[in-house]
Design a protein around this motif. Sequence first.
Motif, PDB file in Angstrom:
ATOM      1  N   LYS A 115    -126.327  61.510 -74.254  1.00  0.00           N
ATOM      2  CA  LYS A 115    -125.805  60.685 -73.148  1.00  0.00           C
ATOM      3  C   LYS A 115    -126.489  59.328 -73.121  1.00  0.00           C
ATOM      4  O   LYS A 115    -125.854  58.303 -72.879  1.00  0.00           O
ATOM      5  CB  LYS A 115    -126.008  61.388 -71.800  1.00  0.00           C
ATOM      6  CG  LYS A 115    -125.013  62.475 -71.519  1.00  0.00           C
ATOM      7  CD  LYS A 115    -125.246  63.042 -70.127  1.00  0.00           C
ATOM      8  CE  LYS A 115    -124.297  64.193 -69.876  1.00  0.00           C
ATOM      9  NZ  LYS A 115    -124.485  64.780 -68.551  1.00  0.00           N
ATOM     10  N   GLU A 130    -125.149  57.222 -76.036  1.00  0.00           N
ATOM     11  CA  GLU A 130    -123.785  56.757 -75.735  1.00  0.00           C
ATOM     12  C   GLU A 130    -123.783  55.699 -74.638  1.00  0.00           C
ATOM     13  O   GLU A 130    -122.961  54.779 -74.657  1.00  0.00           O
ATOM     14  CB  GLU A 130    -122.904  57.949 -75.361  1.00  0.00           C
ATOM     15  CG  GLU A 130    -122.636  58.845 -76.554  1.00  0.00           C
ATOM     16  CD  GLU A 130    -122.012  60.187 -76.194  1.00  0.00           C
ATOM     17  OE1 GLU A 130    -122.038  60.579 -75.000  1.00  0.00           O
ATOM     18  OE2 GLU A 130    -121.509  60.854 -77.117  1.00  0.00           O
ATOM     19  N   ALA A 131    -124.720  55.786 -73.694  1.00  0.00           N
ATOM     20  CA  ALA A 131    -124.823  54.783 -72.628  1.00  0.00           C
ATOM     21  C   ALA A 131    -125.161  53.404 -73.184  1.00  0.00           C
ATOM     22  O   ALA A 131    -124.855  52.390 -72.563  1.00  0.00           O
ATOM     23  CB  ALA A 131    -125.871  55.198 -71.598  1.00  0.00           C
ATOM     24  N   GLU A 132    -125.767  53.388 -74.368  1.00  0.00           N
ATOM     25  CA  GLU A 132    -126.088  52.121 -75.034  1.00  0.00           C
ATOM     26  C   GLU A 132    -124.964  51.674 -75.970  1.00  0.00           C
ATOM     27  O   GLU A 132    -125.128  50.739 -76.749  1.00  0.00           O
ATOM     28  CB  GLU A 132    -127.396  52.261 -75.813  1.00  0.00           C
ATOM     29  CG  GLU A 132    -128.611  52.431 -74.934  1.00  0.00           C
ATOM     30  CD  GLU A 132    -128.877  51.224 -74.045  1.00  0.00           C
ATOM     31  OE1 GLU A 132    -128.619  50.087 -74.471  1.00  0.00           O
ATOM     32  OE2 GLU A 132    -129.346  51.435 -72.899  1.00  0.00           O
ATOM     33  N   GLY A 133    -123.817  52.368 -75.913  1.00  0.00           N
ATOM     34  CA  GLY A 133    -122.661  51.973 -76.710  1.00  0.00           C
ATOM     35  C   GLY A 133    -122.720  52.405 -78.164  1.00  0.00           C
ATOM     36  O   GLY A 133    -121.967  51.902 -78.996  1.00  0.00           O
ATOM     37  N   LYS A 134    -123.591  53.367 -78.475  1.00  0.00           N
ATOM     38  CA  LYS A 134    -123.744  53.836 -79.859  1.00  0.00           C
ATOM     39  C   LYS A 134    -123.082  55.197 -80.032  1.00  0.00           C
ATOM     40  O   LYS A 134    -122.992  55.981 -79.095  1.00  0.00           O
ATOM     41  CB  LYS A 134    -125.223  53.963 -80.223  1.00  0.00           C
ATOM     42  CG  LYS A 134    -126.027  52.705 -80.014  1.00  0.00           C
ATOM     43  CD  LYS A 134    -125.720  51.658 -81.043  1.00  0.00           C
ATOM     44  CE  LYS A 134    -126.661  50.479 -80.877  1.00  0.00           C
ATOM     45  NZ  LYS A 134    -126.415  49.428 -81.821  1.00  0.00           N
ATOM     46  N   GLU A 135    -122.653  55.449 -81.255  1.00  0.00           N
ATOM     47  CA  GLU A 135    -122.103  56.761 -81.581  1.00  0.00           C
ATOM     48  C   GLU A 135    -123.233  57.686 -82.001  1.00  0.00           C
ATOM     49  O   GLU A 135    -124.221  57.240 -82.586  1.00  0.00           O
ATOM     50  CB  GLU A 135    -121.076  56.643 -82.706  1.00  0.00           C
ATOM     51  CG  GLU A 135    -119.812  55.928 -82.282  1.00  0.00           C
ATOM     52  CD  GLU A 135    -118.745  55.938 -83.371  1.00  0.00           C
ATOM     53  OE1 GLU A 135    -118.770  56.834 -84.233  1.00  0.00           O
ATOM     54  OE2 GLU A 135    -117.896  55.050 -83.332  1.00  0.00           O
ATOM     55  N   LYS A 159    -131.778  56.429 -74.988  1.00  0.00           N
ATOM     56  CA  LYS A 159    -131.663  54.972 -74.898  1.00  0.00           C
ATOM     57  C   LYS A 159    -132.742  54.295 -75.730  1.00  0.00           C
ATOM     58  O   LYS A 159    -132.480  53.341 -76.459  1.00  0.00           O
ATOM     59  CB  LYS A 159    -131.762  54.518 -73.434  1.00  0.00           C
ATOM     60  CG  LYS A 159    -130.557  54.908 -72.595  1.00  0.00           C
ATOM     61  CD  LYS A 159    -130.759  54.486 -71.144  1.00  0.00           C
ATOM     62  CE  LYS A 159    -129.567  54.872 -70.292  1.00  0.00           C
ATOM     63  NZ  LYS A 159    -129.748  54.471 -68.878  1.00  0.00           N
ATOM     64  N   THR A 207    -132.474  51.566 -79.011  1.00  0.00           N
ATOM     65  CA  THR A 207    -132.785  50.176 -78.665  1.00  0.00           C
ATOM     66  C   THR A 207    -134.140  49.744 -79.212  1.00  0.00           C
ATOM     67  O   THR A 207    -134.537  48.590 -79.057  1.00  0.00           O
ATOM     68  CB  THR A 207    -132.757  49.951 -77.131  1.00  0.00           C
ATOM     69  OG1 THR A 207    -133.696  50.812 -76.513  1.00  0.00           O
ATOM     70  CG2 THR A 207    -131.360  50.185 -76.585  1.00  0.00           C
TER      71      THR A 207
END
Length: 143
Positions: A24, A27-32, A138, A142
């Motif tokens: 989650k 995915e919240a960081e826009g990654k698959e 996350k 990042t």
Amino acid sequence: MDKALIIYWSGTGNTEAMANGIAKGIEAEGKEVQIVSVDAANKDMVKEATHIALGCSAMGAEVLEEDEMEPFVESIEDIDWSNKKLALFGSYDWGDGEWMRNWQERMESCGATLVKDGLAVNLEPEGEELEKCIDLGKALVTA
């Protein structure tokens, strides 16, 4: 392309729930992200990924699960970790987290860069512990 990969072993479902929480966060960081049980994982998956989370609950005298996870970890110790980020996680029901500290030291000695100290959660991740899983996901992508 950056690939996020979560490989885990879970006996009771607690470490699997942690894996889902980490996903989650990714995915919240826009990654698959791909989540794989260790019995379906292989060394090539780790070689191809740039962001990897490995999860295993504490077993016995605070060791990794010995039939599937331990052999898998042994198989990936010799890969080139220089362009990869790693997160370790797992649940426990007793002890003080020695298995996680040992695992972290082991992976660092192989050249892996951990994004944070290994995340150990007592039993099922809920509330604050689940948030720590999301935060770890996350941080993984990042870093």
